[in-house]
Design a protein around this motif. Structure first.
Motif, PDB file in Angstrom:
ATOM      1  N   GLY A  56       0.801  -1.207   0.000  1.00  0.00           N
ATOM      2  CA  GLY A  56       0.000   0.000   0.000  1.00  0.00           C
ATOM      3  C   GLY A  56       0.837   1.260   0.000  1.00  0.00           C
ATOM      4  N   ALA A  57       0.159   2.380  -0.212  1.00  0.00           N
ATOM      5  CA  ALA A  57       0.828   3.682  -0.219  1.00  0.00           C
ATOM      6  C   ALA A  57       1.518   3.957   1.117  1.00  0.00           C
ATOM      7  CB  ALA A  57      -0.178   4.777  -0.546  1.00  0.00           C
ATOM      8  N   SER A  58       1.014   3.333   2.176  1.00  0.00           N
ATOM      9  CA  SER A  58       1.616   3.499   3.509  1.00  0.00           C
ATOM     10  C   SER A  58       2.880   2.671   3.686  1.00  0.00           C
ATOM     11  CB  SER A  58       0.607   3.060   4.571  1.00  0.00           C
ATOM     12  OG  SER A  58       0.369   1.654   4.449  1.00  0.00           O
ATOM     13  N   GLY A  59       3.123   1.760   2.751  1.00  0.00           N
ATOM     14  CA  GLY A  59       4.246   0.838   2.880  1.00  0.00           C
ATOM     15  C   GLY A  59       3.849  -0.482   3.498  1.00  0.00           C
ATOM     16  N   ARG A  60       2.602  -0.568   3.957  1.00  0.00           N
ATOM     17  CA  ARG A  60       2.110  -1.805   4.573  1.00  0.00           C
ATOM     18  C   ARG A  60       1.883  -2.876   3.513  1.00  0.00           C
ATOM     19  NH1 ARG A  60      -3.384  -2.706   8.191  1.00  0.00           N
ATOM     20  NH2 ARG A  60      -3.152  -4.959   8.286  1.00  0.00           N
ATOM     21  N   TRP A  69      -0.282  -6.093   2.370  1.00  0.00           N
ATOM     22  CA  TRP A  69      -1.630  -6.617   2.546  1.00  0.00           C
ATOM     23  C   TRP A  69      -1.752  -7.968   1.855  1.00  0.00           C
ATOM     24  CZ3 TRP A  69      -5.027  -3.308   5.149  1.00  0.00           C
ATOM     25  CH2 TRP A  69      -4.612  -1.992   5.270  1.00  0.00           C
ATOM     26  N   SER A 122     -13.838   1.822   3.179  1.00  0.00           N
ATOM     27  CA  SER A 122     -12.674   2.665   2.903  1.00  0.00           C
ATOM     28  C   SER A 122     -12.898   3.627   1.733  1.00  0.00           C
ATOM     29  CB  SER A 122     -11.439   1.802   2.650  1.00  0.00           C
ATOM     30  OG  SER A 122     -11.655   0.951   1.547  1.00  0.00           O
ATOM     31  N   ARG A 138      -5.740  12.052  -0.816  1.00  0.00           N
ATOM     32  CA  ARG A 138      -4.546  11.221  -1.064  1.00  0.00           C
ATOM     33  C   ARG A 138      -4.426  10.983  -2.558  1.00  0.00           C
ATOM     34  NH1 ARG A 138      -3.397   6.475   3.109  1.00  0.00           N
ATOM     35  NH2 ARG A 138      -1.700   6.357   1.649  1.00  0.00           N
ATOM     36  N   THR A 183       1.940   4.251  -4.852  1.00  0.00           N
ATOM     37  CA  THR A 183       3.011   5.155  -4.470  1.00  0.00           C
ATOM     38  C   THR A 183       2.441   6.550  -4.359  1.00  0.00           C
ATOM     39  OG1 THR A 183       4.606   3.784  -5.671  1.00  0.00           O
ATOM     40  CG2 THR A 183       5.301   6.023  -5.095  1.00  0.00           C
ATOM     41  N   LEU A 184       2.487   7.128  -3.161  1.00  0.00           N
ATOM     42  CA  LEU A 184       1.958   8.469  -2.950  1.00  0.00           C
ATOM     43  C   LEU A 184       2.727   9.486  -3.769  1.00  0.00           C
ATOM     44  CD1 LEU A 184       1.329   8.572   0.902  1.00  0.00           C
ATOM     45  CD2 LEU A 184      -0.365   8.368  -0.928  1.00  0.00           C
TER      46      LEU A 184
END
Length: 121
Positions: free
Chosen positions: A43-47, A49, A62, A95, A118-119
């Motif tokens: 994810g964009a957060s780096g998490r 999933w 979401s 975002r 990627t943000l």
């Protein structure tokens, strides 16, 4: 691009758009129809999933019908028979991210195998 390639790309793009639809996301059964059993996402957060964790997020609202994801610059290319790479720009609730998805053809149809966001500013 051959007609077969065009159909494959369109199937992947259609699947991607369905996964962004708030009504589809609210239904774990409908989301499961589109995710490969081996699905992973960064994810964009780096998490990282997987299927189970992404179902928790999607069924939690979401993406709401009030503020749907805005998509632009979506395109796709066949990387190999049965594998399509889709890229696009998405904006949701402030975002902004470039997104990349790999779709693969299975016995039950096109399924999302891998996704990364990627943000961007």
């Amino acid at each position: 691009m051959t007609d077969e390639d065009e159909r494959a790309v369109q199937a992947a793009i259609d699947g991607e758009m369905r996964l962004l639809d708030p009504e589809v996301r609210a239904s774990p059964a409908r989301v499961l129809e589109l995710l490969d059993p081996e699905f992973t996402e960064i994810g964009a957060s780096g998490r990282r999933w997987d299927v189970e964790s992404i179902l928790t997020v999607t069924s939690g609202g979401s993406v709401s019908p009030v503020s749907p994801v805005k998509v632009s610059d979506m395109s796709g290319v066949v990387l190999a028979p049965g594998v399509v790479h889709v890229t696009y720009f998405a904006e949701n609730q402030g975002r902004r991210a470039w997104r990349s998805s790999l779709w693969r053809l299975t016995a039950t149809g096109w399924r999302l195998y891998f996704h990364q966001a990627t943000l961007t500013g």
